[in-house]
Write a protein that holds these residues in place. Structure first.
Motif, PDB file in Angstrom:
ATOM      1  N   ARG A 142       3.955   9.339   3.539  1.00 42.91           N
ATOM      2  CA  ARG A 142       5.045   8.118   3.701  1.00 42.91           C
ATOM      3  C   ARG A 142       4.128   6.838   4.162  1.00 42.91           C
ATOM      4  N   VAL A 143       3.268   7.117   4.864  1.00 41.71           N
ATOM      5  CA  VAL A 143       2.472   5.854   5.303  1.00 41.71           C
ATOM      6  C   VAL A 143       1.910   5.268   4.122  1.00 41.71           C
ATOM      7  N   ALA A 144       1.142   5.997   3.351  1.00 38.25           N
ATOM      8  CA  ALA A 144       0.403   5.615   2.017  1.00 38.25           C
ATOM      9  C   ALA A 144       1.496   4.961   1.306  1.00 38.25           C
ATOM     10  N   MET A 145       2.585   5.412   1.088  1.00 40.72           N
ATOM     11  CA  MET A 145       3.759   4.931   0.066  1.00 40.72           C
ATOM     12  C   MET A 145       4.305   3.611   0.760  1.00 40.72           C
ATOM     13  N   SER A 146       4.595   3.468   2.039  1.00 39.56           N
ATOM     14  CA  SER A 146       4.695   2.251   2.797  1.00 39.56           C
ATOM     15  C   SER A 146       3.638   1.050   2.449  1.00 39.56           C
ATOM     16  N   GLU A 147       2.473   1.439   2.743  1.00 38.59           N
ATOM     17  CA  GLU A 147       1.320   0.526   2.592  1.00 38.59           C
ATOM     18  C   GLU A 147       1.361  -0.139   1.034  1.00 38.59           C
ATOM     19  N   THR A 158       1.730  -3.633  -0.134  1.00 37.74           N
ATOM     20  CA  THR A 158       0.847  -4.357  -1.123  1.00 37.74           C
ATOM     21  C   THR A 158       1.605  -5.263  -2.200  1.00 37.74           C
ATOM     22  N   ARG A 159       2.310  -4.284  -2.754  1.00 37.44           N
ATOM     23  CA  ARG A 159       3.054  -4.707  -4.061  1.00 37.44           C
ATOM     24  C   ARG A 159       3.876  -5.826  -3.861  1.00 37.44           C
ATOM     25  N   LEU A 160       4.560  -5.816  -2.586  1.00 35.52           N
ATOM     26  CA  LEU A 160       5.559  -7.070  -2.151  1.00 35.52           C
ATOM     27  C   LEU A 160       4.493  -8.394  -1.880  1.00 35.52           C
ATOM     28  N   GLU A 212       1.600  -8.928  -3.214  1.00 35.14           N
ATOM     29  CA  GLU A 212       1.100  -9.318  -4.551  1.00 35.14           C
ATOM     30  C   GLU A 212       2.299 -10.145  -5.539  1.00 35.14           C
ATOM     31  N   ARG A 213       3.677  -9.616  -5.280  1.00 37.76           N
ATOM     32  CA  ARG A 213       4.731 -10.287  -6.258  1.00 37.76           C
ATOM     33  C   ARG A 213       4.835 -11.657  -5.455  1.00 37.76           C
ATOM     34  N   LYS A 214       4.896 -11.996  -3.970  1.00 38.17           N
ATOM     35  CA  LYS A 214       5.078 -12.815  -3.117  1.00 38.17           C
ATOM     36  C   LYS A 214       4.093 -14.050  -3.778  1.00 38.17           C
ATOM     37  N   ALA A 215       2.640 -13.595  -3.905  1.00 35.98           N
ATOM     38  CA  ALA A 215       1.537 -14.418  -4.077  1.00 35.98           C
ATOM     39  C   ALA A 215       1.786 -14.865  -5.584  1.00 35.98           C
ATOM     40  N   GLN A 216       2.276 -13.870  -6.551  1.00 38.16           N
ATOM     41  CA  GLN A 216       2.603 -14.500  -8.031  1.00 38.16           C
ATOM     42  C   GLN A 216       3.487 -15.404  -8.016  1.00 38.16           C
ATOM     43  N   ARG A 217       4.857 -15.112  -7.181  1.00 37.40           N
ATOM     44  CA  ARG A 217       5.946 -15.959  -7.281  1.00 37.40           C
ATOM     45  C   ARG A 217       5.563 -17.521  -6.766  1.00 37.40           C
ATOM     46  N   LEU A 218       4.802 -17.470  -5.711  1.00 38.41           N
ATOM     47  CA  LEU A 218       4.067 -18.810  -5.009  1.00 38.41           C
ATOM     48  C   LEU A 218       3.026 -19.495  -6.196  1.00 38.41           C
ATOM     49  N   ALA A 219       2.451 -18.732  -6.898  1.00 38.97           N
ATOM     50  CA  ALA A 219       1.537 -19.241  -8.085  1.00 38.97           C
ATOM     51  C   ALA A 219       2.237 -19.977  -9.140  1.00 38.97           C
ATOM     52  N   ASP A 220       3.568 -19.071  -9.638  1.00 40.95           N
ATOM     53  CA  ASP A 220       4.206 -19.625 -10.522  1.00 40.95           C
ATOM     54  C   ASP A 220       4.990 -20.668 -10.010  1.00 40.95           C
ATOM     55  N   ASN A 221       5.382 -20.886  -9.011  1.00 39.89           N
ATOM     56  CA  ASN A 221       6.027 -21.939  -8.307  1.00 39.89           C
ATOM     57  C   ASN A 221       5.304 -23.175  -8.479  1.00 39.89           C
TER      58      ASN A 221
END
Length: 115
Positions: free
Chosen positions: A42-47, A51-53, A55-64
């Motif tokens: 569960r801890v590994a899945m949460s981490e 991480t995915r969130l 990465e998505r946020k960084a991608q969204r900022l780069a796209d913006n």
């Protein structure tokens, strides 16, 4: 149909409570390897989810940022085109006014020549 008396009902309740306690005691404790393994999974899945969130946020900022840069470039290009169009219109107006003046002067000269 036979009615149960008070003693039978007490025995049935006691047996039900003992069955619940036995079922609870069969569950593995927090120090059990299977429980620790599930907790680690569960801890590994949460981490991984975090991480995915990220990465998505960084991608969204780069796209913006990219879209903002493209928008600024487009606005600058449009402003440049407007400046060019205004300059071209001013040149056309000056040329047209010079042509009108030349035509007016030619008509004036022709009228003077007829007299």
């Amino acid at each position: 149909m036979k009615q149960k008396d008070f003693g039978e009902r007490l025995n049935a309740a006691r047996d039900a409570k003992q069955a619940m306690v036995a079922k609870f005691r069969q569950q593995p404790g927090p120090d059990d390897p299977a429980v620790a393994e599930r907790r680690a999974a569960r801890v590994a899945m949460s981490e991984a989810r975090d991480t995915r969130l990220t990465e998505r946020k960084a991608q969204r900022l780069a796209d913006n940022a990219r879209m903002a840069a493209e928008s600024e470039a487009l606005a600058a290009e449009q402003a440049e085109q407007e400046v060019r169009a205004t300059a071209q219109k001013a040149e056309d107006d000056i040329r047209l006014e010079a042509e009108r003046k030349a035509a007016r002067d030619a008509r004036y000269a022709a009228r003077k020549a007829r007299k």
